[in-house]
Design an enzyme around this catalytic site. Structure first.
Site, PDB file in Angstrom:
ATOM      1  N   GLU A 241      37.215  34.809  36.407  1.00  0.00           N
ATOM      2  CA  GLU A 241      38.348  35.281  35.473  1.00  0.00           C
ATOM      3  C   GLU A 241      38.672  34.180  34.616  1.00  0.00           C
ATOM      4  O   GLU A 241      39.238  34.424  33.596  1.00  0.00           O
ATOM      5  CB  GLU A 241      39.297  35.731  36.247  1.00  0.00           C
ATOM      6  CG  GLU A 241      39.040  37.289  36.837  1.00  0.00           C
ATOM      7  CD  GLU A 241      37.991  37.505  37.949  1.00  0.00           C
ATOM      8  OE1 GLU A 241      37.762  36.208  38.453  1.00  0.00           O
ATOM      9  OE2 GLU A 241      37.498  38.362  38.339  1.00  0.00           O
TER      10      GLU A 241
ATOM     11  N   HIS B 250      44.633  45.767  45.107  1.00  0.00           N
ATOM     12  CA  HIS B 250      43.946  46.487  43.719  1.00  0.00           C
ATOM     13  C   HIS B 250      44.699  47.490  43.220  1.00  0.00           C
ATOM     14  O   HIS B 250      44.034  48.334  42.346  1.00  0.00           O
ATOM     15  CB  HIS B 250      42.625  47.216  44.265  1.00  0.00           C
ATOM     16  CG  HIS B 250      41.516  46.319  44.642  1.00  0.00           C
ATOM     17  ND1 HIS B 250      41.711  45.647  46.073  1.00  0.00           N
ATOM     18  CD2 HIS B 250      40.315  45.943  44.350  1.00  0.00           C
ATOM     19  CE1 HIS B 250      40.725  44.915  46.270  1.00  0.00           C
ATOM     20  NE2 HIS B 250      39.629  45.103  45.300  1.00  0.00           N
TER      21      HIS B 250
END
Ligand SMILES: Cc1ncc(C[n+]2csc(CCOP(=O)(O)OP(=O)(O)O)c2C)c(N)n1
Lengths: 340, 332
Positions: free
Chosen positions: A74, A143
Site C-alpha cells: 500500500e 474490513h
C-alpha cells in the site's frame, strides 16, 4: 425514460449500478486524457480487473503500462501515485479496502495531502485514491470501517463518498481532473444497487451537496450507503406526516456548508446520520458549524446518529445493532420535531 | 560487482574538479549554516551532513537538470550537490517568502523542481516510494530521466524501503536507491538496528544489483553511480547503492553525540574526504593549491551573498496559511 414533471426536459437514462458507473467514468477519463493512469492490487484484467471488478476491461483497452497491477504494497502504491502525479500524470490508485489505507497513512497524510502546501504551491498532486468499505457483509473489525474523519481532519485532501451511480460517474470525472488529491469511498451497497443514470452523465462538481427531497419540518443530512437507510426512514416519516428535507452531502471535505445551512435555516431542525462512529465523527463538525451559524434560529439542538463506540462486529444480529437502522432515524427525527 | 570493476568508469580531470567544487560548496554551506544558528541569526532544526559531501557530489556530476532527486531532512548537501541556487535555499531555511517554498517548507521540506529537487521529506524512509512514481512517469514519457532516492541506513529498516525496492524491481523503474550509511540512525548504532552487515545485501532479496561503496572516495562512488545510472537509462531497472560514510556533527544541531566514541570520531575525522580529495587533485596535477583556494573563496562569496539575501527578505504574510492547501485558495 423518466421525467420529474411535465415541464422538465426529457432526460434519457440507463440503469446501472455504482460499479458500472465507476467503470464507465474511468473508461471515459482514460480515453479522453492519456495522462490518466490506474494502479492497485489485482486491478488489471489478467488479475481479474479488481476484487469487485470495478476496473474490468481497462488494461485490455489501455495496456498494462497505464493500468498496472501492483504487489500488496500500500505504501508503494500511494508513493508511486504521488510521484507520477507530480511527474505530470493523473493516477487513480486503488486501496482495496479503507482499513488498508492505514498501512499507507504516511504517504496519504504526510505526503499526498501536504506536498502542495509544504512546497509553497510548486508541487501538484492530482491523484485519486479509490477505496471500498462498509458494514453489512459480516466482514467484522478489519474490513468495514469508515475513516473519513481521519482524512477530513488532514488539510489538503478532499473526501468524497457518493451514493447514486450517477453521482459516482459525475464525481469520479471531477475527481480525476481535480488538481489535488481526492479520496473516494465506495460505500458497500452503493456499488451494487442499480439506479437511473442520465445518458452521457458529465462531471458533478466536488463540494456540492444534493438536495434529494425537499421538506419543511426537518433536514436530514447523510451520505454513502447510509442514504439507503435514510430514504427508508424518509418514506415512513412522510407517511406519518413529517415533511423531511433530505440532503446527500456527497463530498465530506470540503463540505457544502451553504446548502446545509440554507436547509437547516429553513426547516429549523437538523439530523446528521452517518455510518462512521458518532464520537468525533463528521456529524460533530457539521453540528458545531450549524449551531454556531444558526444559534437562536434552530427549533431543536442538532441531532447526530452514527456507529457506537466499538469495532464493526461479526454476528449479524450485532452488526444490525451497530448500523443505524430506519426506526432510530424515525424516532430521532420525531423527537427533534416534537421539541419545538 | 565484477562487471563494474572491470569496466570501471573513471571521472576525467574536469569532472573530478566538478565533484570537488560540489563538495566544497556543501562544506562551506554547512559551515555557514551552523555558524548562523550558533549566532542566533536563524532558528531551525538542522541536520548536518558534514562528512557525507562526497556521495551526492560524485553522483550529481552524472545527472542532468531534469533528472530528479527525492531526499530527506538530512539532504541539503544533496540539493547543493544538484546545484540548487543558494539564495532561494537560504531564504527557505530562514523561513522567508523568497524561499523555494515561500517559507512554508523550511529546511526539512525543500522543493526546487528547476534543479530536479522534487521532494524532501522528514519522514524516515518515505523518499523511496515517491521516487518510484517519478520513475514510472519517466517510463511512460519515454524519456531517459532517472530519479535518485536518497535515504539513511536507519531508513532501510522501514517497510516503505522494502515495498519500494520490490515494486521498482518488478516494474523495472529507472530509480537509483542511494543509502548514505553514516553508521547511525539518530543515536542507534548500525548493528543495533539493522539485520545485515551490508545494506547492499538486501538488494539480493529484491532481484536488483546492490553495491557497497566507499562513500568517502569520489572515484568509487562515481564508478558505481555511473553503472547504476547507465543501467537505469537503458531500461534495465533499479540499483541499490550503499555508500559508507560517517557524520561528524551528531544527529541534529546541538546533539551531544555521546553515543559515538572519541576514538571512532577521531578515526573518521582523519578520513575526512575533503582534505584527502583536495590533496589527490593536487598530487594528480588536476589543480594547484592556489586554484582550489580561489574556488573556495568564490564559493564562500556565493554563500555569504545567499545569507545576506535571505536575511533581507520578508517573512511570508499570514494569508499564506490559506494558500496552497488546495489549488484554490481556502476562503477566509
Ligand atoms: C517514520 C519516522 N520515524 C522516526 C523518525 C525520527 N527520526 C528522525 S531521523 C531518525 C534517524 C534516521 O536515521 P537514518 O535513516 O540512518 O538517516 P540519517 O539521519 O543517519 O541520515 C529518526 C529515527 C522520523 N523522522 N520518521
Amino acid at each position: 425514460m423518466s421525467t420529474d414533471t411535465l415541464d422538465a426536459p426529457v432526460v434519457e437514462t440507463v440503469k446501472m449500478n455504482g460499479l458500472q458507473a465507476i467503470n464507465a467514468a474511468l473508461m471515459e477519463a482514460m480515453e479522453a486524457d492519456p495522462k490518466v493512469l490506474v494502479l492497485g492490487e489485482d486491478i488489471a484484467d489478467n488479475e481479474g480487473g479488481g476484487v469487485v471488478g470495478v476496473t474490468r476491461g481497462l488494461s485490455t483497452k489501455f495496456g498494462t503500462m497505464r493500468v498496472r497491477s501492483t504487489p500488496i504494497s500500500e505504501q508503494a502504491i500511494i508513493g508511486a501515485a504521488i510521484g507520477a502525479a507530480m511527474g505530470g500524470y493523473k493516477p487513480v490508485a486503488e486501496i482495496m479496502l479503507m482499513n488498508f489505507t492505514t498501512v499507507a497513512m504516511d504517504m496519504i497524510v504526510n505526503h499526498a495531502a501536504k506536498l502542495r502546501f509544504m512546497s509553497g504551491g510548486q508541487s501538484q498532486v492530482p491523484m485519486v485514491i479509490r477505496t471500498l468499505t462498509g458494514a453489512g457483509n459480516q466482514t467484522a473489525g478489519q474490513h468495514a470501517d469508515f475513516y473519513e474523519a481521519w482524512f477530513c481532519h488532514t488539510a489538503g485532501i478532499k473526501v468524497v463518498i457518493p451514493w447514486t451511480p450517477a453521482d459516482f460517474k459525475g464525481l469520479y470525472l471531477s475527481a480525476i481532473q481535480d488538481p489535488d488529491p481526492v479520496i473516494i469511498v465506495e460505500s458497500g451497497k452503493t456499488l451494487f444497487v442499480p439506479m437511473d443514470v442520465p445518458v452521457g452523465q458529465g462531471p458533478i462538481p466536488l463540494g456540492k451537496a444534493n438536495v434529494v427531497a425537499p421538506g419543511s419540518d426537518i433536514t436530514i443530512v447523510s451520505y454513502g450507503q447510509m442514504m439507503f437507510t435514510v430514504m427508508q426512514a424518509y418514506e415512513e416519516l412522510t407517511k406519518a406526516g413529517v415533511s423531511v428535507e433530505v440532503v446527500d452531502l456527497r463530498t465530506i471535505s470540503p463540505w457544502d456548508k451553504e446548502t446545509v445551512l440554507a436547509s437547516a435555516g429553513k426547516t429549523g431542525r437538523l439530523l446528521v446520520v452517518h455510518e462512521a462512529g458518532r464520537n468525533f465523527g463528521p456529524g460533530a463538525e457539521i453540528a458545531a458549524t450549524v449551531q454556531e451559524a444558526l444559534f437562536g434560529k434552530l427549533k431543536a439542538p442538532v441531532g447526530r446518529l452514527g456507529a457506537p463506540y466499538c469495532s464493526v462486529p461479526f454476528a449479524k444480529k450485532l452488526e444490525d445493532a451497530f448500523l443505524v437502522q430506519p426506526p432510530e432515524i424515525i424516532a430521532e427525527a420525531q423527537r427533534l420535531v416534537a421539541m419545538g | 560487482m565484477s562487471e563494474i570493476l572491470e569496466n570501471r568508469a573513471t571521472p576525467d580531470a574536469k569532472t573530478q574538479l566538478d565533484i570537488y567544487r560540489r563538495m566544497i560548496r556543501i562544506e562551506r554551506n554547512d559551515d555557514a549554516t551552523r555558524t548562523q544558528i550558533r549566532r542566533g541569526r536563524i532558528t531551525a532544526p538542522y541536520y548536518s551532513a558534514r562528512g557525507q559531501e562526497c556521495i551526492p557530489s560524485a553522483i550529481s556530476v552524472l545527472l542532468n537538470n531534469d533528472d530528479k532527486i527525492c531526499t530527506i531532512y538530512r539532504g541539503i548537501h544533496d540539493m547543493v550537490a544538484k546545484d540548487m541556487p543558494l539564495r532561494p535555499l537560504w531564504a527557505e531555511i530562514c523561513g522567508r517568502v523568497d524561499g523555494t517554498c515561500k517559507g512554508k517548507g523550511g529546511p526539512m521540506h525543500l522543493t526546487h523542481p528547476e534543479t530536479g529537487v522534487m521532494v524532501t521529506t522528514g519522514i524516515v524512509g518515505s523518499s523511496m516510494p515517491i521516487a518510484n512514481g517519478f520513475g514510472w512517469a519517466a517510463l511512460l514519457d519515454g524519456t531517459k530521466q532517472v530519479t535518485v532516492a536518497y535515504f539513511g541506513d536507519g531508513a532501510s529498516n522501514i517497510g516503505a524501503f522494502h515495498e519500494a525496492l520490490n515494486l521498482a524491481s518488478v516494474w523495472k523503474l529507472p530509480v537509483i536507491f542511494v543509502c548514505q550509511n553514516n553508521g547511525f540512525a539518530e543515536h542507534t548504532r548500525y548493528e543495533n538496528g539493522t539485520s545485515v552487515d551490508q545494506i547492499s545485501k538486501r538488494a539480493i532479496g529484491y532481484g536488483m544489483p546492490g553495491y557497497t561503496v566507499d562513500g568517502n572516495d569520489p572515484v568509487d562512488v562515481y564508478a558505481h553511480a555511473h553503472a547504476a545510472i547507465a543501467r537505469a537509462r537503458a531500461g534495465e531497472g533499479p540499483t541499490l547503492l550503499e555508500c559508507k560514510t560517517f557524520r561528524f556533527m551528531g544527529h541534529v544541531f546541538g546533539d551531544a553525540d555521546g553515543y559515538m566514541t572519541k576514538e571512532e570520531k577521531a578515526e573518521a575525522m582523519a578520513k575526512d574526504p575533503l582534505p584527502i580529495y583536495r590533496q589527490k587533485l593536487i598530487d594528480d596535477g588536476i589543480a594547484t593549491a592556489e586554484e582550489l583556494d580561489a574556488l573556495t573563496a568564490k564559493i564562500e562569496a556565493e554563500v555569504n551573498d545567499a545569507i545576506e539575501f535571505a536575511m533581507a527578505c520578508e517573512y511570508p504574510s499570514d494569508d499564506e496559511l490559506r494558500r496552497d492547501v488546495f489549488a484554490e485558495e481556502i476562503p477566509a
